[in-house]
Structures are given as C-alpha cells and as structure tokens.
Enzyme design. Structure first.
Site, mmCIF file in Angstrom:
data_model
loop_
_atom_site.group_PDB
_atom_site.id
_atom_site.type_symbol
_atom_site.label_atom_id
_atom_site.label_comp_id
_atom_site.label_asym_id
_atom_site.label_seq_id
_atom_site.Cartn_x
_atom_site.Cartn_y
_atom_site.Cartn_z
ATOM 1 N N LYS A 256 5.810 44.297 2.318
ATOM 2 C CA LYS A 256 6.818 43.804 3.269
ATOM 3 C C LYS A 256 6.567 44.392 4.654
ATOM 4 C CE LYS A 256 7.783 41.186 1.555
ATOM 5 N NZ LYS A 256 7.516 40.692 0.254
ATOM 6 N N LYS B 21 3.330 30.507 3.622
ATOM 7 C CA LYS B 21 4.216 30.763 2.483
ATOM 8 C C LYS B 21 3.602 30.300 1.166
ATOM 9 C CE LYS B 21 8.429 31.673 0.887
ATOM 10 N NZ LYS B 21 8.583 33.124 0.745
ATOM 11 N N HIS C 44 -4.320 63.971 -5.237
ATOM 12 C CA HIS C 44 -5.683 63.533 -5.551
ATOM 13 C C HIS C 44 -6.343 62.842 -4.367
ATOM 14 C CE1 HIS C 44 -5.236 64.706 -9.701
ATOM 15 N NE2 HIS C 44 -4.113 64.014 -9.791
ATOM 16 N N GLU D 170 3.391 42.838 6.243
ATOM 17 C CA GLU D 170 3.569 41.440 6.660
ATOM 18 C C GLU D 170 4.450 41.319 7.891
ATOM 19 O OE1 GLU D 170 3.919 38.531 2.956
ATOM 20 O OE2 GLU D 170 5.196 40.281 2.797
ATOM 21 N N ARG E 10 4.500 26.465 5.562
ATOM 22 C CA ARG E 10 3.192 26.268 4.924
ATOM 23 C C ARG E 10 2.023 26.576 5.862
ATOM 24 N NH1 ARG E 10 3.207 23.236 0.351
ATOM 25 N NH2 ARG E 10 1.053 22.668 0.746
ATOM 26 N N GLU F 241 5.407 46.867 -3.290
ATOM 27 C CA GLU F 241 6.102 45.726 -2.685
ATOM 28 C C GLU F 241 6.642 46.111 -1.299
ATOM 29 O OE1 GLU F 241 6.308 42.711 -2.880
ATOM 30 O OE2 GLU F 241 8.162 42.166 -1.864
ATOM 31 N N CYS G 54 -1.442 24.048 4.580
ATOM 32 C CA CYS G 54 -1.043 23.275 5.745
ATOM 33 C C CYS G 54 0.029 22.341 5.220
ATOM 34 C CB CYS G 54 -2.200 22.441 6.267
ATOM 35 S SG CYS G 54 -3.634 23.434 6.725
ATOM 36 N N ASN H 27 -4.768 18.626 3.989
ATOM 37 C CA ASN H 27 -4.399 19.964 3.501
ATOM 38 C C ASN H 27 -5.370 20.305 2.380
ATOM 39 O OD1 ASN H 27 -3.059 22.260 2.515
ATOM 40 N ND2 ASN H 27 -1.789 21.018 1.159
ATOM 41 N N GLY H 28 -5.991 21.483 2.472
ATOM 42 C CA GLY H 28 -6.920 21.887 1.410
ATOM 43 C C GLY H 28 -8.283 22.218 1.995
ATOM 44 N N TRP I 58 -2.701 25.892 8.974
ATOM 45 C CA TRP I 58 -3.010 27.294 8.670
ATOM 46 C C TRP I 58 -4.529 27.323 8.603
ATOM 47 C CZ3 TRP I 58 -5.292 29.938 4.460
ATOM 48 C CH2 TRP I 58 -5.082 31.322 4.449
#
Ligand code: F6R
Length: 586
Positions: free
Chosen positions: A467, A581, A486, A470, A27, A463, A2, A100-101, A74
């Site tokens: 992307k 982020k 396999h 997300e 954030r 990666e 946050c 925050n936390g 968040w």
C-alpha cells in the site's frame, strides 16, 4: 490493462464514450482517445493524461457522429505519448481501432506490412490491427472475411473494436474481456459493464474466440471459425453503477471508509458456495491457494490461518510464478484462486493449469461476471461492491472475512468469530484520523520505510508495504520481525522509519524486543498496538480485539497512512503512476 469501448446508436457517441471511459479509467489512465464516424468520415482525437484532463484540453466529447470508439491506455508497447495513444487509424484513415491486450507477433507482422508499403506512426503493437484490417477489407470488401483473416494472423491475448468509415463496428475477443450492452436501438461494446451500465443492464459476455459485427439495428456474433455463435443476453446488477465518490475526495478514501460495512456483507450472497468449499477442503488431497498482489497477501493470511485454527495445510502459489514451478500442481486437488477483478491474467493461467490437472477450482472473486468466475467450479462472491481506487483496500479485508468464514465452518463454529465486533473495531479506527494525518506528514519526505510483523501479522506487513509503495512511491518493505537480526538491521539509522505491527497477542513481546533493537540504532518507530509504549515515537492505537481479528483491524490505519501520505506528497491516490487496477497481461 486498457479499456476499450464502442457505441453504435441513436445518440451522439462521443459524450457517451467519454463518460464510459471515465468509469473504466481504473484499467489504465496514461492516455485517452476517441474516434467517431460522421458522414462517412472518421474523426479522431487523443492525448496523454487522464480522461477529464485530456477532454478539457481537446474536447473529445464534441466529436460528431452516432458511432464511435474510445480507449484509455496502460502502456505496454511504446512510451506514453500522444502518438501511441489509441485509437489508431489505418494508413488510409478509413478504419480506426482500439485494442486491449498484447499482440505477440506484432514485429513480424509489422515487417510484412511495411514490405507491402504500409507506414507506422506509433510504436504500439496495436497499430498493426488497423492496417491488417485495411489490407483485408480492401481485398474482400467484406467485414466478416476481414475479421476472420485478421484474427487468423494475430497471436496473443486481445480484445479490439474496429470502426469502418461506413459506420459499421466489428469487435473480437481472445482472452481479454469484451462485453456487448444491448440497449433500445443502441449497442455498446466495452471491457467492463461499467462502461455503459447507466444505459442498459442487458449484456452479452462474449465468449473467447468470438467476434461481433454491429450494423444499424442488428448484430451478428460468430466464432473465429466463421460459424454463428451461441450467446445469451443476461441482466447485470445495477449496483455496479454505484461507482461515484459521493462526498469523499477520492475513491480510495471512500473504499477505506466502507470497510466497516463490507466486512459484514462479505460473501453474504454466496453462503452455499462457502459451504461447498468447506466440503471440498475436507476431502481434498492437496489445497493450493493462488492470487496476485494484494490478493496474494490474502492467500498468505489464509495459509497461516488454516494451519493455526484448523491444522489444514495449504500451499500458496504466487500466480505469476506458476510457469517456473512446473509439476507444482498434483492431480485431483483443489485450487482456490483469490482475485478482486477476476481478470488477472496470471491468476487465470494458474486456474487453467489446475483444470488441466483435474483439480476442482474455487474462486473468491468480487466481479461475478469476470473470466475467473466463469471458469471456476465454485464461485464465492466477495460482495464488496465496485472497487475503483487502483490500490486494493476493501477487497483485501473482504477476502480475509471470507477466509475467516471458511475457517469458522471448517471448525464447526469452534473458531468463533464475531464479525459485528470486527465492524465496530474498524469504525473506531476510522473515527479520528488526525494522528495518522500527522504521521503521514512526518513520513512524506523519507525514502525508506520498513514494516515489521510476526506470525499472522507478517502477511499484513507485506500488504502494508505494498500500500505504501503504490500510494506514496516510498520504498517500503515488509519484514518478519525475527529476520531483523539476519540482515535488515544493517539498514537501521536515523533516516529510517519502521512500522511495528504489535498487537497484544503471542507475538507482542518478541516484537517489542525487535523495536528496542531498532530504536537504539536511531530509527523512528511507529507502533501499531493496543498497548502504549515509550519505545514508539508515534503510537497508533489499535482497539483491543480477539486475536483472529487483528489482521483486519491493523491494516486499516496503514491504508489510511498510505492515503494521507499520498495527499501530503501531492500524488493521486486513486490512480498511482504506472499501475492499473485490472492486470490482464502476463
Ligand atoms: C494492490 C493491487 C494489486 C492487485 C493485483 C491482483 O493494491 O491492487 O496488487 O491486488 O493486481 O488483482 P486482482 O485481485 O484483481 O486479481
């Protein structure tokens, strides 16, 4: 996860706070709120949505007063609702806080406070901070005593700012970032310098286990033991002020397009640290490399490249897994931690463990003021400028360039890498996105996409999948080409799209065989290659390059594809749902 902010000064607090929150929205962005103090009364407004949306609905920025606090959330405890948004006020309404936390013992504390007659409106862990502060302040009428008693009670990782009805602010830091901006007769408290950088570049990075009380024109910083704490006012670089989209529709697009420049600037200001890292690697008993998310994918590239080009063995560690692999870090080794933000809690935890094992710690990090930078023995600054889009793009290619620079030095320049040429390749790929836009439209409604790569292209496939997940919310999976037979081959049919990362190197013909196996099962193939083939339903042309440059150049069209598919699906590429982020919780 946050962002928190506080302002105390000569100007109206609310507009400054709203602007700061907008900058720190990366954030967390599911809800937002502001509280100010005016005439010894606290006014509070909050709601779900992004800063601009909420502000245009309920005008956060017209709240009166020269003192205020703000928050973007968040969600961790409690759903995304207006009530769970911050600030939270105490039962008396005389204190408001932003946090925050995570408060680990909040259930126990909530129970105790309820027994003492306190009510709770939200499902958050944060609201207990407001009521604990009320409880201790009513008893002591002393802010210092109140904060000391509060921090002695709560367990977890946190940074909070509390605003009292008399207009005083107090803030505490424990394993979450908290920075004081020291202006002319005004002070800022913030999770990130971005929250206030246009007003002052004089900052104090609060140490862990410290708190501050702001009162009129002075501030007092103390430790959780109640003693005066030492601090230093330092200047921060104004370049982080440069967090505007310019002519681009989104930060993500701007950051993708910056890559031809960022690959040239990567690590530029910390060449000495790269040199030191090389010496450490040469002498190390064991080399561990850690990171999370995209930065972990860079770790995987580093492992492969080190082995391929220098025959040095390095062990990758997924930062969030460290607690389940005890004894994994041998003493007197080196730990290289890769992180854009330098605030990922999982990465910081690995570094803490590595330090306990007497390892030398090396950070490859973008934010030089971050916890990771401050806690590491050697710091290689990525130097790619602020990355605001939640999905990592330019930070990934920057990390790869720094890894390449390390490899180049380790090999005494025998591995010859032409970074100017890499920059040109990127410009060429970015020149004309029309074909990628067309493919983005083709994939926008599918539910599954697979990305195949072999050798050093496998980490790029992972990666690429990250992307696409997300930005488009499409299920995406990176698969090593040879693993198809396999198991994953069972998934191939005409509803599926597969991206084949297939540059003209030693993996080329094996990948083409995999593509054929997929094609006969009806799946559509997007080939990313410098050689055209009629196996591909869609060919994304890669410019010819040296083998070592492919991992950097081949991720660029996939970043673009994810971006344009997000637009085609009408999702926000800068702020994907449920993400943040800077992941400062474990
Ligand atoms: C992916 C992404 C995340 C981050 C991860 C680590 O696009 O942005 O997966 O890579 O949270 O973040 P840093 O590098 O800041 O430690």
């Amino acid at each position: 996860m946050c962002s928190i902010i506080g302002y105390f000064g000569k100007e109206n607090a609310a507009p400054i706070i709203v602007k700061g929150l907008k900058r720190m929205e990366y954030r967390g962005y599911d809800s937002v709120g502001v509280a100010t103090e005016s005439d010894h009364q606290i006014k509070l407004r909050k709601g779900i949505g992004k800063v601009n949306e909420v502000n245009s609905k309920i005008q956060l920025d017209i709240l009166p007063g020269k003192v205020g606090i703000g928050h973007t959330r968040w969600a961790t405890h409690g759903k995304v609702t207006d009530v769970n948004a911050h600030p939270h006020s105490s039962n008396s309404g005389r204190i408001a806080i932003v946090h925050n936390g995570i408060i680990e013992n909040f259930e126990e504390l909530k129970k105790q406070l309820k027994n003492e007659g306190y009510d709770f409106k939200s499902d958050t862990d944060s609201e207990i901070i407001a009521n604990l502060i009320q409880k201790y302040y009513e008893k002591t009428q002393d802010i210092k005593e109140t904060i000391l008693k509060t921090v002695a009670k709560i367990k977890g990782h946190y940074a909070f700012v509390a605003m009292f009805e008399n207009g005083q602010l107090a803030a505490a830091r424990f394993h979450e970032p908290l920075i004081i901006g020291v202006g002319q007769n005004e002070f800022f408290l913030s999770s990130d310098v971005l929250g206030f950088i246009e007003y002052t570049d004089n900052v104090i990075y609060m140490e862990n286990g410290n708190f501050v009380i702001l009162d009129r024109d002075k501030f007092q910083i103390m430790g959780f033991d109640g003693k005066q704490a030492k601090y230093e006012i330092v200047k921060v670089s104004k370049e982080f002020c440069d967090a505007y989209k310019g002519d681009y529709a989104h930060f993500t697009l701007k950051e993708i397009y910056e890559q031809h420049e960022t690959v040239l600037k990567a690590g530029e200001r910390t060449l000495e640290a790269i040199e030191k890292t090389v010496q450490c690697i040469k002498q190390a008993k064991n080399i561990y490399i850690t990171g999370s998310g995209t930065s972990y994918n860079a770790v995987l590239v580093a492992k492969q490249m080190l082995s391929r080009y220098t025959r040095i063995k390095a062990e990758p560690i997924i930062a969030s897994e460290i607690q389940f692999i005890p004894h994994s870090i041998e003493e007197n080794s080196i730990m290289i931690a890769i992180s854009q933000s330098g605030e990922s809690a999982d990465v910081l935890e690995v570094v803490k463990i590595a330090k306990l094992a007497k390892c030398k710690t090396i950070a490859i990090v973008n934010l030089l003021t971050s916890s990771l930078a401050r806690e590491s023995d050697i710091v290689i600054g990525m130097n790619c400028g602020p990355e605001i889009g939640v999905a990592a793009t330019k930070s990934f290619t920057t990390q790869l360039v720094i890894i390449y620079k390390i490899i180049q030095k380790l090999s005494d320049n025998i591995v010859d890498i032409d970074f100017a040429k890499i920059s040109k390749l990127i410009s060429e790929i970015l020149k004309n996105p029309t074909k990628i836009q067309r493919i983005a439209n083709e994939i926008k409604d599918i539910s599954d996409i697979y990305i195949l790569g072999r050798g050093m292209h496998y980490p790029i496939a992972i990666e690429a999948a990250l992307k696409l997940k997300e930005l488009t919310y499409i299920h995406a999976e990176g698969i090593p080409g040879g693993e198809l037979k396999h198991g994953p081959l069972a998934l191939m049919d005409s509803n599926v799209f597969v991206i084949i990362i297939n540059p003209n190197d030693s993996t080329y013909s094996d990948m083409l065989t995999s593509a054929r196996e997929i094609k006969v099962r009806g799946a559509k193939i997007i080939g990313i290659s410098d050689i055209e083939s009629d196996i591909y339903d869609f060919w994304v042309e890669l410019p010819k390059s040296d083998e070592i440059a492919y991992p950097i150049s081949e991720i660029i069209p996939i970043q673009l594809l994810a971006y344009y598919a997000a637009l085609a699906k009408n999702t926000d590429p800068d702020y994907p749902r449920n993400l943040a982020k800077s992941v400062t919780v474990k």
